[in-house]
Design a protein around this motif. Structure first.
Motif, short mmCIF file in Angstrom:
data_model
loop_
_atom_site.label_atom_id
_atom_site.label_comp_id
_atom_site.label_asym_id
_atom_site.label_seq_id
_atom_site.Cartn_x
_atom_site.Cartn_y
_atom_site.Cartn_z
N GLN A 97 0.83 -1.21 0.00
CA GLN A 97 0.00 0.00 0.00
C GLN A 97 0.86 1.26 0.00
N SER A 98 1.96 1.22 0.76
CA SER A 98 2.88 2.36 0.81
C SER A 98 3.54 2.58 -0.56
N LYS A 99 3.90 1.47 -1.19
CA LYS A 99 4.55 1.57 -2.51
C LYS A 99 3.58 2.11 -3.56
N LYS A 104 1.80 6.30 -7.25
CA LYS A 104 0.74 7.21 -7.68
C LYS A 104 1.20 8.67 -7.60
N SER A 105 1.98 8.96 -6.58
CA SER A 105 2.52 10.31 -6.45
C SER A 105 3.45 10.64 -7.62
N GLN A 106 4.28 9.66 -8.01
CA GLN A 106 5.17 9.86 -9.14
C GLN A 106 4.39 10.05 -10.44
N THR A 157 1.05 -1.25 -11.70
CA THR A 157 0.16 -2.38 -12.03
C THR A 157 0.61 -3.65 -11.32
N ARG A 158 1.93 -3.93 -11.37
CA ARG A 158 2.44 -5.14 -10.71
C ARG A 158 2.23 -5.09 -9.20
N THR A 159 2.45 -3.92 -8.61
CA THR A 159 2.28 -3.79 -7.17
C THR A 159 0.81 -3.98 -6.78
N GLN A 160 -0.09 -3.45 -7.59
CA GLN A 160 -1.52 -3.63 -7.31
C GLN A 160 -1.92 -5.10 -7.42
N GLN A 161 -1.34 -5.80 -8.41
CA GLN A 161 -1.63 -7.24 -8.55
C GLN A 161 -1.08 -8.02 -7.36
#
Length: 358
Positions: A97-99, A104-106, A157-161
């Motif tokens: 979640q932190s990542k 998203k900020s980037q 996308t990968r982090t969300q998955q």
């Protein structure tokens, strides 16, 4: 005579003496009352069980409690494992979640930059220049910008998955945890019921009958041990313990006299597999917690190849375990109401032998 035969003879002599010094006392079913007894005519009083029948009934109840204890211990181990997995997944979810927030900020920063430049990516203005060098610099910057944007979006996308997978795994492990807790509760209820029934039977006996009951237990064990020794099973068993096996034996024998406690792993009380698993953990070789898992997962050894430190698994359902210490003897935690003690290795039905340090 070597040490092994001396010790075997000593064990046999002690058991024989315990049988011989036991006062002869009849505990057979009493004769039915005479017809003049009104209770006999009414059939209100059932024939009294012999003490041997009571012993067998109590033994059967404790055997069932032992099987249920193994189920409880296995469910407890699985619950611990699932709890650990849930904790790991929860930490992974927090990191994910932190990542995602950072990515998203980037991505937002890149979008704002494009808005400030009228929708043109950074460096695109240089591509409109007539200067060849500025044109090439612009092309490179546009390419770098596109790659950076694609990289951020791809990682997002990968982090969300990954986060979705972690969440699903956590949910699955939580369901397993709850299922194992239910199994624990059922096993605990069954254990308490069996132990309470056995204690109730024993509490009905007079003091002298309880003493005789203990003698009957010893006689039954002696009979089985004698038959095992007479079969020649001990003839070729003369192997020395490994270094870790000696440590395990030293730990287990140091617990002699401590009470049996179902589900306990020490230090003040043990159940049968709690004793053996802790003994081998002390020797630096962690093994499965329950006797059934010890039988299923540890290497099997022929009885003739047995050495001190090996574990003997008993009964067809692998519901009991003791540690072989040499000279035809084991150390084990027998059952509720008894203490960790030495016994003949053949005093119970042997299923097989396993070696933790093979």
């Amino acid at each position: 005579m070597n040490r092994r035969h001396c010790a075997s003879a000593a064990i046999t002599l002690v058991c024989a003496l315990s049988v011989l010094i036991t006062p002869v006392q009849a505990f057979a079913t009493p004769a039915p009352p005479s017809p003049s007894d009104g209770r006999a005519a009414s059939g209100a009083e059932a024939p009294k069980k012999s003490l041997e029948e009571v012993r067998k009934e109590i033994d059967a109840l404790y055997r069932k409690a032992g099987t249920a204890t193994d189920a409880y211990n296995l469910a407890e181990e699985k619950a611990k494992k699932q709890s650990g997995e849930i904790v790991k997944l929860a930490r992974a979810i927090v990191v994910g979640q932190s990542k995602i927030a950072e990515l998203k900020s980037q991505a937002g920063a890149q979008a704002r930059e494009q808005y400030r430049t009228g929708g043109l990516p950074p460096g695109a203005q240089f591509m409109l220049s007539d200067d060849p060098q500025l044109f090439l610099d612009g092309v490179n910057r546009v390419r770098e910008g596109q790659q950076a944007a694609q990289g951020v979006l791809g990682e997002l996308t990968r982090t969300q998955q990954d986060l979705e997978t972690y969440t699903q795994d956590a949910s699955t492990n939580w369901k397993k945890l709850e299922a194992n807790r239910i199994k624990q509760a059922k096993a605990k209820k069954k254990i308490n019921a069996q132990i309470d029934a056995a204690k109730k039977l024993e509490s009905r006996l007079k003091k002298e009958e309880r003493a005789r009951l203990l003698k009957l237990e010893q006689e039954a064990e002696y009979k089985q041990q004698t038959a095992w020794l007479s079969s020649g099973a001990l003839k070729d068993i003369n192997r020395k313990a490994s270094a870790s096996g000696k440590e395990a034996v030293a730990f287990a024998t140091a617990q002699i006299g401590k009470p049996y406690g179902w589900g306990d792993e020490g230090p003040s009380s043990y159940d049968c597999s709690g004793l053996t698993s802790q003994a081998w953990a002390a020797a630096g070789r962690p093994i499965p917690r329950t006797s059934q898992e010890q039988w299923r997962l540890l290497p099997h050894i022929a009885i003739k190849d047995m050495r001190p430190g090996d574990l003997i698994i008993y009964f067809g359902d692998a519901s009991h375990v003791g540690m072989y210490i040499g000279d035809g003897a084991i150390v084990h935690a027998p059952r509720p109401g008894r203490n960790v003690t030495l016994a003949g290795a053949g005093s119970m039905q042997i299923l097989g032998v396993v070696r933790p340090d093979k």
